[in-house]
Write a protein that holds these residues in place. Structure first.
Motif, short mmCIF file in Angstrom:
data_model
loop_
_atom_site.label_atom_id
_atom_site.label_comp_id
_atom_site.label_asym_id
_atom_site.label_seq_id
_atom_site.Cartn_x
_atom_site.Cartn_y
_atom_site.Cartn_z
N GLN A 62 -44.93 -19.00 -5.38
CA GLN A 62 -45.83 -19.34 -4.28
C GLN A 62 -46.17 -18.12 -3.42
O GLN A 62 -47.31 -17.95 -2.98
CB GLN A 62 -45.21 -20.44 -3.41
CG GLN A 62 -45.13 -21.79 -4.11
CD GLN A 62 -46.48 -22.28 -4.60
OE1 GLN A 62 -47.41 -22.46 -3.82
NE2 GLN A 62 -46.61 -22.48 -5.90
N HIS A 113 -49.67 -24.00 -3.76
CA HIS A 113 -49.57 -25.37 -3.24
C HIS A 113 -48.85 -25.34 -1.88
O HIS A 113 -47.72 -25.81 -1.75
CB HIS A 113 -48.81 -26.27 -4.22
CG HIS A 113 -49.45 -26.41 -5.56
ND1 HIS A 113 -50.60 -27.13 -5.77
CD2 HIS A 113 -49.12 -25.87 -6.77
CE1 HIS A 113 -50.95 -27.08 -7.05
NE2 HIS A 113 -50.07 -26.31 -7.67
N HIS A 151 -45.33 -29.05 -3.77
CA HIS A 151 -45.10 -29.54 -5.13
C HIS A 151 -43.67 -29.30 -5.59
O HIS A 151 -43.40 -29.25 -6.80
CB HIS A 151 -46.08 -28.88 -6.11
CG HIS A 151 -47.45 -29.46 -6.06
ND1 HIS A 151 -48.12 -29.70 -4.89
CD2 HIS A 151 -48.30 -29.87 -7.05
CE1 HIS A 151 -49.32 -30.21 -5.15
NE2 HIS A 151 -49.45 -30.32 -6.45
#
Length: 682
Positions: A290, A336, A345
């Motif tokens: 991420q 996300h 997520h």
């Protein structure tokens, strides 16, 4: 005298002298005979082995262009060219040596050369303020904010198959180059003291970065684990507070995007609350993915050295481990994050794989520094070997050495440049450089010990090993880039895998051509017949072939008693189609299949005495300059027939044949010797 190796006879009385001699002689003869026999057997074996090696298919290959029957097959063979003249007879169109102009004019020859054209070649930047290196080592002013550390920036290449092309790439680190440092921290309970120490060292970290560059930014993110069992306790109370004064567990949180506000960095680290989980490995891979994928939220700049410091005292989960908690959907590698910077997520997608992490690192030119405790060092050191440009360093138990660790790792990273590329399997790129020395080039893609302003040149040897099956892959875009720097040299590569005359609209391409009896397409001088016709000029129809045609046209000299196609082919519509040999290097060819490249005379089991002496063409040896004879075994040089002290060839008493003197016999006597300089009977 007795041979020392001969044992002493044990007889009661000394034997006569002549008897001793006979015994000794016989005993000497026995080992000598055995030795001689062994030598003869070994010699025979060596000659047999050599003969087998010499008769291998590789020795038979005389002309690599001979068995290429289309233009694209021809130019995909190294050093071969194609003649597309329509009325070329039965000559092989694919050639190794350029035909004479009267045989094939230059306008009909397609023999493309590898070519290079530099499209963008901006000067290297000396400083981030805009000064740049110019030719001759002078400084010029660059565009404001534009930083160039690699040149040239874009190149167009046209490459033939298996032809090596050298392309120089120059790298120089700009002064005061921007740095983006994102600190990604494990905030499980065991890292609480590390968090406090990092908070206290925030100002010191900022001061250290200022010594590296005035243009730096800091960011901060944290991670714990996926929430489902068995990672964390699912008891409602434990989900809210897994340990005293702990936050609820979560996957990843982007707390502070990259910023110049060092005070906020220290404050955010101080205020960040730890959390808890059950199993030892943590969900760090989710956080890394991420932090890289969410470029906008984290704030990675286009032109900056991007560093991600990953701090933990535990191992890691990876792809497949999510199944333990019922999470089976593969990680998609996308961002996300919600508005609060939380990873949404965590319980929807599995952890990413190591290869996914590596791919994201490559795509975004980010260098990961794994700052881990001593007990985890060996694990993360192996992991860094699988992730491009990453390094591993030992973090003290309370993270008190984190500033020094970052400074040292940055020094290692910035003083080293490593070149890589994204070439496919059909393109091979090998790098050579002398780095900062003035010595010869050595095979390496990595140079160390660099300082700001040093220029390093890499020579990239680029080779197209084969043409891809799909013609769409004959044009590719390849990037050569320094690891961890968001700059690259782009190569627009065109593989020379086909000929223009094989494509509609080009010269040499004619549909329904008169040269092809209006029953086929003329391409590069040869006919591509339609389904109902065949033959060299599409003169034969399938119906005529059923009636066997005129087989006498396939007999050499129109002799009705001669074998059809000399017994080495079949007759199709009055034309010979020669047989193929088991070894593809052995070729039968000619109008009547009368020629081949393997029936020439041999010398020492080598066709035409080997490729250095001559080549086999139509059953006869075609000798290279300096050699003659039916098997090209005779040197045309007469130097070996000249006496060492000077004088006439063969001392005037003989002739030099095949580099050896053939002495004469006269009324005065017979001459002999290497140079015919002896005459015992004269």
């Amino acid at each position: 005298m007795r041979d020392r190796d001969t044992p002493t006879p044990t007889s009661p009385a000394p034997a006569p002298a002549h008897t001793k001699t006979q015994i000794t002689t016989r005993k000497m003869q026995q080992p000598m005979s055995l030795t001689l026999l062994c030598v003869l057997v070994c010699t025979a074996l060596i000659h047999c082995t050599a003969a087998q090696m010499d008769q291998s298919p590789a020795k038979l290959e005389q002309n690599p262009c001979m068995n290429k029957f289309t233009c694209h097959e021809c130019i995909q063979t190294q050093n071969c060219g194609w003649c597309m003249k329509p009325d070329y007879g039965d000559r092989p169109r694919c050639f190794l040596h350029t035909p004479k102009p009267e045989v094939c004019p230059e306008s009909f020859i397609w023999n493309p050369d590898t070519s290079e054209r530099i499209l963008i070649n901006k000067d290297l930047t000396l400083a981030s303020g805009g000064a740049a290196w110019a030719a001759g080592g002078q400084f010029i002013s660059a565009a404001a904010g534009e930083i160039v550390q690699i040149k040239p920036q874009r190149v167009s290449l046209k490459l033939r198959i298996n032809e090596v092309h050298n392309l120089n790439v120059i790298y120089s680190q700009a002064e005061d180059y921007p740095v983006d440092l994102y600190y990604l921290m494990d905030l499980s309970k065991s890292m609480e003291d590390d968090k406090e120490k990092l908070s206290a060292l925030g100002d010191k970290l900022a001061e250290t970065l200022k010594r590296i560059t005035s243009n730096f930014r800091l960011g901060f993110g944290t991670f714990v684990h996926k929430v489902p069992m068995p990672n964390v306790s699912t008891i409602p109370k434990k989900l809210e507070e897994p340990c005293p004064e702990c936050d609820a567990p979560y996957g990843y949180r982007n707390i502070m995007g990259l910023s110049t506000d060092t005070y906020r960095f220290s404050n955010e680290v101080k205020q960040a609350a730890v959390s808890g989980n059950l199993d030892a490995p943590e969900g760090g891979f989710d956080a890394i993915m991420q932090a890289i994928a969410c470029r906008q939220q984290v704030g990675w700049r286009e032109q900056a050295r991007r560093l991600l410091v990953f701090s933990t005292d535990a191992g890691f989960h990876y792809a497949g481990d999510g199944k333990l908690g019922g999470v089976i959907t593969p990680n998609d590698g996308e961002c996300h994050l919600n508005g609060q910077g939380m990873y949404t997520h965590s319980i929807i997608q599995d952890y990413p794989s190591i290869s996914q992490i590596n791919q994201k690192v490559e795509q975004n030119a980010i260098k990961i520094i794994f700052a881990v405790t001593q007990n985890q060092y060996s694990v993360y050191q192996k992991l860094s070997g699988q992730i491009e440009g990453s390094t591993t360093a030992i973090l003290s138990n309370d993270s008190s050495n984190v500033v020094e660790l970052i400074r040292e790792e940055y020094s290692k990273i910035s003083s080293t440049v490593e070149m890589k590329d994204n070439a496919t399997g059909d393109v091979k790129i090998t790098y050579y450089s002398s780095c900062l020395t003035n010595g010869p080039l050595t095979k390496t893609n990595k140079c160390s010990g660099l300082k700001v302003g040093d220029k390093v040149t890499f020579t990239a040897n680029i080779t197209v090993t084969k043409c891809p099956t799909n013609p769409r892959d004959w044009n590719q875009v390849i990037e050569i880039y320094p690891v961890g720097i968001n700059e690259s040299m782009i190569i627009d590569l065109e593989m020379l895998c086909s000929c223009p005359c094989e494509h509609s609209g080009s010269s040499g391409y004619e549909e329904h051509s008169s040269q092809c009896s209006y029953s086929g397409t003329l391409m590069c001088g040869i006919c591509q017949c339609d389904e109902l016709h065949f033959g060299g000029t599409c003169e034969c129809s399938t119906d005529e072939h059923l009636n066997n045609g005129n087989k006498n046209m396939c007999r050499q000299g129109k002799n009705t008693n001669a074998a059809i196609c000399n017994g080495r082919g079949s007759c199709a519509c009055g034309r010979c189609e020669c047989n193929y040999r088991p070894h593809p290097e052995e070729i039968i060819y000619g109008k009547y299949c009368e020629c081949d490249n393997f029936s020439c005379e041999r010398n020492k089991n080598l066709l035409c005495s080997g490729p250095d002496h001559g080549t086999c063409e139509c059953n006869r040896c075609n000798c290279k300059p300096g050699w003659t004879g039916s098997s090209c075994d005779c040197s045309t040089s007469q130097d070996t027939c000249m006496p060492p002290n000077g004088g006439e060839i063969c001392s005037g008493h003989g002739t030099c044949e095949c580099g050896v003197c053939k002495c004469k016999s006269t009324d005065d006597g017979r001459y002999s010797g290497k140079y015919c300089d002896k005459c015992p009977t004269c």
